[in-house]
Design a protein around this motif. Structure first.
Motif, PDB file in Angstrom:
ATOM      1  N   ARG A   1      -7.960  -2.496   5.136  1.00 50.89           N
ATOM      2  CA  ARG A   1      -7.905  -3.282   3.913  1.00 50.89           C
ATOM      3  C   ARG A   1      -6.498  -3.849   3.755  1.00 50.89           C
ATOM      4  O   ARG A   1      -5.557  -3.424   4.427  1.00 50.89           O
ATOM      5  N   LYS A   2      -6.372  -4.788   2.836  1.00 46.44           N
ATOM      6  CA  LYS A   2      -5.059  -5.388   2.615  1.00 46.44           C
ATOM      7  C   LYS A   2      -4.052  -4.350   2.139  1.00 46.44           C
ATOM      8  O   LYS A   2      -2.866  -4.423   2.486  1.00 46.44           O
ATOM      9  N   THR A   3      -4.551  -3.367   1.379  1.00 47.90           N
ATOM     10  CA  THR A   3      -3.663  -2.284   0.941  1.00 47.90           C
ATOM     11  C   THR A   3      -3.145  -1.487   2.129  1.00 47.90           C
ATOM     12  O   THR A   3      -1.975  -1.116   2.187  1.00 47.90           O
ATOM     13  N   HIS A   4      -4.056  -1.200   3.110  1.00 46.68           N
ATOM     14  CA  HIS A   4      -3.651  -0.469   4.307  1.00 46.68           C
ATOM     15  C   HIS A   4      -2.614  -1.251   5.097  1.00 46.68           C
ATOM     16  O   HIS A   4      -1.597  -0.706   5.559  1.00 46.68           O
TER      17      HIS A   4
ATOM     18  N   ALA B   1      -0.550  -3.541   4.079  1.00 50.91           N
ATOM     19  CA  ALA B   1       0.715  -3.576   3.357  1.00 50.91           C
ATOM     20  C   ALA B   1       1.489  -2.276   3.539  1.00 50.91           C
ATOM     21  O   ALA B   1       2.712  -2.288   3.778  1.00 50.91           O
ATOM     22  N   ALA B   2       0.782  -1.137   3.452  1.00 51.83           N
ATOM     23  CA  ALA B   2       1.448   0.159   3.598  1.00 51.83           C
ATOM     24  C   ALA B   2       1.994   0.344   5.008  1.00 51.83           C
ATOM     25  O   ALA B   2       3.098   0.866   5.198  1.00 51.83           O
TER      26      ALA B   2
ATOM     27  N   SER C   1       4.586  -5.463   0.259  1.00 50.52           N
ATOM     28  CA  SER C   1       3.693  -5.338  -0.890  1.00 50.52           C
ATOM     29  C   SER C   1       2.326  -5.940  -0.580  1.00 50.52           C
ATOM     30  O   SER C   1       2.185  -6.791   0.308  1.00 50.52           O
ATOM     31  N   LYS C   2       1.314  -5.493  -1.327  1.00 53.47           N
ATOM     32  CA  LYS C   2      -0.023  -6.047  -1.154  1.00 53.47           C
ATOM     33  C   LYS C   2      -0.036  -7.526  -1.495  1.00 53.47           C
ATOM     34  O   LYS C   2      -0.744  -8.321  -0.860  1.00 53.47           O
TER      35      LYS C   2
ATOM     36  N   GLU D   1      -3.429   6.260   5.335  1.00 52.43           N
ATOM     37  CA  GLU D   1      -2.880   7.416   4.640  1.00 52.43           C
ATOM     38  C   GLU D   1      -4.009   8.369   4.251  1.00 52.43           C
ATOM     39  O   GLU D   1      -5.181   7.975   4.157  1.00 52.43           O
TER      40      GLU D   1
ATOM     41  N   ALA E   1      -6.221   7.338   1.396  1.00 53.48           N
ATOM     42  CA  ALA E   1      -6.753   5.978   1.446  1.00 53.48           C
ATOM     43  C   ALA E   1      -8.265   6.005   1.632  1.00 53.48           C
ATOM     44  O   ALA E   1      -8.806   6.902   2.287  1.00 53.48           O
TER      45      ALA E   1
END
Length: 280
Positions: free
Chosen positions: A28-31, A33-34, A39-40, A76, A79
């Motif tokens: 995902r975009k969150t993954h 970014a991390a 940042s997302k 993570e 996640a």
């Protein structure tokens, strides 16, 4: 700047294509970014078609993120990742003879919890989609599957349950197809385990759970068998003596024969005169 090599901003096309590959692999975009350390909002901005140029530092950070084979291996612990592979692994183990209660205990999950209900496709609460699972839980399920996939489970009830629902067995799945939403199992012929193999599997499971301090009723509930079977397996395990090995010396064997001979002679001497037999 003096030499004309300073490029604070670069074309976004290469970074955008790489992010699309990462998203196509299940991240995902969150993954993303991390993993990239940005940042997302930055990832979202890169994926927009109207974004022409981005920072060179952001490009390097995004291109440094490798496309993973499995999302859960790089995400993570907390996640959320797709549940597809975890669900197929749990269902395959049930079809292989492992009761749901046993698998839930191994994973530290309450069998009635929504997470486990999603894995075996039972009815879920209204607010639960059943489409994602935590990366930490997904990795634990894969580890359990890798450990049990070559050993038949002891419960015929679990096998019947999985067969009724058409769940594939562990070796019906190719390793790369398990986590692929479009993957399909190979429905080949399978020779069911023999009675001896099932009995040995029962005894190994019973011995392991007995060593953990579980009662016969608790073991029976976990393995999907009766408490009477548990007690029988326990008694057979304690009464079975190992066969003699080649290390037994001839002297030891002869001493046992001599002891038995003395007992036979003593028994005959103690018998009435008219029942005595002549012996050499």
């Amino acid at each position: 700047m003096a030499y004309g090599r300073w490029q604070p901003r670069v074309e976004a096309g290469e970074a955008r294509a790489h992010v699309e590959r990462l998203l196509g692999a299940g991240l995902r975009k969150t993954h993303v970014a991390a993993l990239a350390g940005v940042s997302k909002a930055t990832v979202v901005n890169v994926t927009r078609a109207d974004t022409a140029r981005i920072s060179a530092d952001i490009e390097r950070a995004l291109l440094a993120v490798e496309v993973p084979e499995r999302v859960a291996d790089v995400a993570e612990a907390n996640a959320r990742v797709p549940i597809t592979g975890a669900r197929r692994r749990v269902q395959a183990l049930v079809a292989f003879g492992y009761p749901q209660s046993h698998l839930a205990r191994e994973l530290g999950i309450d069998p009635s919890h929504a997470t486990f209900a999603a894995l075996v496709q039972r009815r879920l609460p209204v607010d639960h989609t059943g489409q994602t699972i935590s990366a930490e839980r997904e990795r634990a399920i894969k580890a359990l599957f890798d450990r049990l996939q070559m050993t038949p489970g002891p419960s015929q009830r679990a096998r019947d349950y999985g067969r009724k629902r058409g769940w594939a067995l562990p070796f019906g799945w190719d390793e790369t197809a398990l986590d692929d939403p479009h993957g399909r199992p190979q429905r080949g012929r399978w020779t069911p385990p023999t009675r001896t193999q099932l009995r040995d599997a029962h005894r190994e499971q019973v011995a392991a759970l007995t060593a953990q301090g579980l009662s016969a009723d608790q073991i029976a509930e976990q393995l999907g068998i009766t408490a009477r079977t548990v007690v029988r397996d326990r008694s057979e395990a304690t009464t079975t003596e190992p066969a003699p090995t080649q290390r037994d010396s001839e002297t030891e064997v002869m001493s046992e024969v001599a002891i038995q001979a003395r007992r036979d002679i003593a028994a005959r001497r103690a018998a009435p005169i008219y029942r005595r037999e002549r012996i050499r």
